[in-house]
Design an enzyme around this catalytic site. Structure first.
Site, PDB file in Angstrom:
ATOM      1  N   ARG A 216       0.860  -1.202   0.000  1.00 45.16           N
ATOM      2  CA  ARG A 216       0.000   0.000   0.000  1.00 45.16           C
ATOM      3  C   ARG A 216       0.888   1.241   0.000  1.00 45.16           C
ATOM      4  O   ARG A 216       0.644   2.210  -0.692  1.00 45.16           O
ATOM      5  CB  ARG A 216      -0.958   0.005   1.198  1.00 45.16           C
ATOM      6  CG  ARG A 216      -1.666   1.350   1.377  1.00 45.16           C
ATOM      7  CD  ARG A 216      -2.922   1.298   2.250  1.00 45.16           C
ATOM      8  NE  ARG A 216      -2.811   0.422   3.393  1.00 45.16           N
ATOM      9  CZ  ARG A 216      -2.060   0.668   4.480  1.00 45.16           C
ATOM     10  NH1 ARG A 216      -1.365   1.787   4.575  1.00 45.16           N
ATOM     11  NH2 ARG A 216      -2.008  -0.209   5.459  1.00 45.16           N
TER      12      ARG A 216
ATOM     13  N   TYR B 110     -17.217  16.146 -15.221  1.00 44.74           N
ATOM     14  CA  TYR B 110     -17.452  14.703 -15.240  1.00 44.74           C
ATOM     15  C   TYR B 110     -18.452  14.355 -14.131  1.00 44.74           C
ATOM     16  O   TYR B 110     -18.280  14.790 -12.980  1.00 44.74           O
ATOM     17  CB  TYR B 110     -16.122  13.975 -15.045  1.00 44.74           C
ATOM     18  CG  TYR B 110     -16.295  12.470 -14.969  1.00 44.74           C
ATOM     19  CD1 TYR B 110     -16.575  11.726 -16.110  1.00 44.74           C
ATOM     20  CD2 TYR B 110     -16.201  11.799 -13.762  1.00 44.74           C
ATOM     21  CE1 TYR B 110     -16.755  10.358 -16.046  1.00 44.74           C
ATOM     22  CE2 TYR B 110     -16.372  10.427 -13.689  1.00 44.74           C
ATOM     23  CZ  TYR B 110     -16.660   9.721 -14.838  1.00 44.74           C
ATOM     24  OH  TYR B 110     -16.833   8.356 -14.765  1.00 44.74           O
TER      25      TYR B 110
ATOM     26  N   ASP C 137      -8.058  18.601 -14.250  1.00 47.89           N
ATOM     27  CA  ASP C 137      -8.365  17.247 -14.730  1.00 47.89           C
ATOM     28  C   ASP C 137      -7.985  17.212 -16.210  1.00 47.89           C
ATOM     29  O   ASP C 137      -8.668  17.804 -17.049  1.00 47.89           O
ATOM     30  CB  ASP C 137      -9.852  16.953 -14.506  1.00 47.89           C
ATOM     31  CG  ASP C 137     -10.256  15.543 -14.944  1.00 47.89           C
ATOM     32  OD1 ASP C 137      -9.541  14.951 -15.773  1.00 47.89           O
ATOM     33  OD2 ASP C 137     -11.294  15.048 -14.461  1.00 47.89           O
TER      34      ASP C 137
ATOM     35  N   LYS D  84      -8.684   6.136 -19.150  1.00 43.06           N
ATOM     36  CA  LYS D  84      -9.033   6.616 -20.486  1.00 43.06           C
ATOM     37  C   LYS D  84      -7.799   6.589 -21.394  1.00 43.06           C
ATOM     38  O   LYS D  84      -7.287   5.530 -21.653  1.00 43.06           O
ATOM     39  CB  LYS D  84      -9.661   8.015 -20.379  1.00 43.06           C
ATOM     40  CG  LYS D  84     -10.667   8.159 -19.213  1.00 43.06           C
ATOM     41  CD  LYS D  84     -11.924   7.313 -19.384  1.00 43.06           C
ATOM     42  CE  LYS D  84     -12.798   7.219 -18.131  1.00 43.06           C
ATOM     43  NZ  LYS D  84     -13.186   8.483 -17.507  1.00 43.06           N
TER      44      LYS D  84
HETATM   45  C1  LIG Z   1     -13.619   8.914 -16.240  1.00 37.07           C
HETATM   46  C2  LIG Z   1     -13.309  10.259 -15.755  1.00 37.07           C
HETATM   47  C3  LIG Z   1     -13.068  10.501 -14.400  1.00 37.07           C
HETATM   48  C4  LIG Z   1     -13.169   9.419 -13.346  1.00 37.07           C
HETATM   49  O1  LIG Z   1     -12.193   8.439 -13.518  1.00 37.07           O
HETATM   50  P1  LIG Z   1     -12.389   6.889 -13.116  1.00 37.07           P
HETATM   51  O2  LIG Z   1     -11.120   6.273 -13.528  1.00 37.07           O
HETATM   52  O3  LIG Z   1     -13.598   6.402 -13.851  1.00 37.07           O
HETATM   53  O4  LIG Z   1     -12.612   6.870 -11.630  1.00 37.07           O
HETATM   54  C5  LIG Z   1     -12.732  11.798 -14.020  1.00 37.07           C
HETATM   55  N1  LIG Z   1     -12.669  12.808 -14.917  1.00 37.07           N
HETATM   56  C6  LIG Z   1     -12.918  12.605 -16.227  1.00 37.07           C
HETATM   57  C7  LIG Z   1     -12.811  13.754 -17.177  1.00 37.07           C
HETATM   58  C8  LIG Z   1     -13.240  11.333 -16.696  1.00 37.07           C
HETATM   59  O5  LIG Z   1     -13.494  11.151 -18.003  1.00 37.07           O
END
Ligand SMILES: *Cc1c(COP(=O)(O)O)cnc(C)c1O
Length: 380
Positions: A47, A99, A171, A196
């Site tokens: 961890r 998101y 983000d 992603k």
């Molecule tokens: C998918 C996504 C998230 C969240 O990420 P996870 O890996 O699904 O927890 C946050 N911000 C954006 C822009 C996303 O597309």
């Protein structure tokens, strides 16, 4: 080192002193033998740290031009760690077209611990400063936004953050560091859903943070270890492998995205196409300034704004898969009104542009002729 070399080699020197394997080994272990209490070789419990994860964290830092990378079990776990820097009474100014999962985490989890969020339109950066008060600690920016593809000026937000001694977090999931590097534009924290584009193959869920400041890194590392939302070594390996082709994948995502955005714009049945590469996009100039290219995320609305017709189109697609998520090599299509944004009341979602006929595409790296033919037969 240039970006296209960093994706492959960034932070990856000497990853296997034992045998010299070119890829970091998958250290599938929870713990590490100690010769004497406290006598270990840098890792004591997985961890707190794992060599495969450490290799990935160095790679994250490298591609975002940062000093410190941290990998989490999901994008939301990474965001969760950032908000845990705050205390009850602290305030956050956040992008409103956000998101959905981030919005849920902010409003349904952290508001009950006394953190206050202001969700505002940031397309005009002057708007941000109006919401700064003595309790403000953090500006949370998502750009391009999801699903409306708004563009927010990161440098302008960084100027507000610096002036008022606030943290700026971006983000960077939609853009990836191939298109924009927020730390270079003045942000303090870059966040990714590595699920992603960074992973890129729709086979793993993961999150990332990258920062430059040593103190901030130490606080985030403390939260990562104390809260424990870490990713495993197998997933770390998969994302390390994905990263190595990020630049070639992104190049093709951008080429295919441009061709499809232009195809949709000319289509007689399409009312509107949201893509930051169009000169008519309200913040195209900022996009051109802070991004290298415009990406493969596109939203569009069919004429008449008919809910059932939009559903029929996404159902009829054959190469585009109807699915949540984005950023993989395969093309995906989504219908926000019935999928990601279904829980938001119609009047609320329509205020931000998420109308009944809005369709979002994550354009993959298949042959673009096949993708356009697929859209042609589905739109009719
Ligand atoms: C998918 C996504 C998230 C969240 O990420 P996870 O890996 O699904 O927890 C946050 N911000 C954006 C822009 C996303 O597309």
């Amino acid at each position: 080192m240039k970006f296209n070399t960093k994706t492959i080699h960034g932070g990856q020197h000497d990853v296997d002193p034992a045998y010299g394997s070119v890829m970091p080994p998958i250290y599938q272990t929870s713990t590490y033998a100690q010769s004497t209490p406290g006598g270990h070789k840098g890792f004591e419990y997985s961890r707190s740290g794992n060599p495969t994860r450490a290799a990935l964290e160095r790679a994250f830092a490298s591609i975002e031009n940062g000093k410190h990378g941290l990998a989490f079990a999901s994008g939301l776990a990474a965001i969760d760690a950032v908000i845990k820097l705050l205390k009850p009474g602290d305030e956050v100014i956040s992008t409103n077209d956000l998101y959905g999962g981030t919005y849920r985490l902010f409003t349904k989890v952290f508001e009950q611990f006394g953190v206050k969020f202001h969700f505002i339109g940031m397309e005009n950066a002057d708007n941000v400063e109006k919401y700064v008060n003595d309790n403000t600690r953090l500006i949370w920016v998502e750009t391009p936004t999801n699903p409306m593809m708004n563009i927010i000026d990161i440098k302008a937000c960084a100027a507000v953050a610096q002036k008022h001694d606030l943290l700026l977090a971006v983000d960077n999931t939609f853009a990836t560091p191939y298109l924009q590097q927020p730390l270079d534009l003045g942000a303090d924290i870059v966040m990714h859903s590595a699920t992603k584009y960074l992973g890129g193959h729709s086979d793993v869920v993961m999150g990332a943070l990258v920062v430059n400041d040593d103190d901030l890194a130490e606080k985030l590392y403390f939260i990562q270890n104390a809260s424990g939302a870490v990713c495993g070594p197998q997933d770390s390996f998969l994302v390390l492998r994905g990263l190595k082709t990020l630049h070639v994948r992104m190049q093709r995502h951008c080429e295919n995205g441009k061709a499809i955005a232009e195809y949709l714009l000319d289509h007689p049945k399409i009312e509107k196409v949201y893509w930051p590469g169009f000169e008519s996009h309200p913040n195209h100039a900022i996009a051109r300034d802070q991004m290298r290219d415009f990406g493969g995320m596109i939203s569009f609305v069919t004429k008449g704004n008919n809910y059932d017709e939009a559903v029929r189109i996404v159902e009829n697609l054959k190469i585009f898969t109807l699915a949540e998520s984005l950023g993989g090599v395969e093309s995906l299509a989504g219908h926000p009104a019935s999928m990601t944004h279904a829980s938001i009341p119609k009047e609320e979602r329509e205020k931000t542009g998420v109308v009944d006929a809005l369709i979002r595409l994550s354009v993959g790296i298949e042959d673009v002729k096949d993708l356009i033919e697929d859209l042609e037969q589905a739109i009719g």
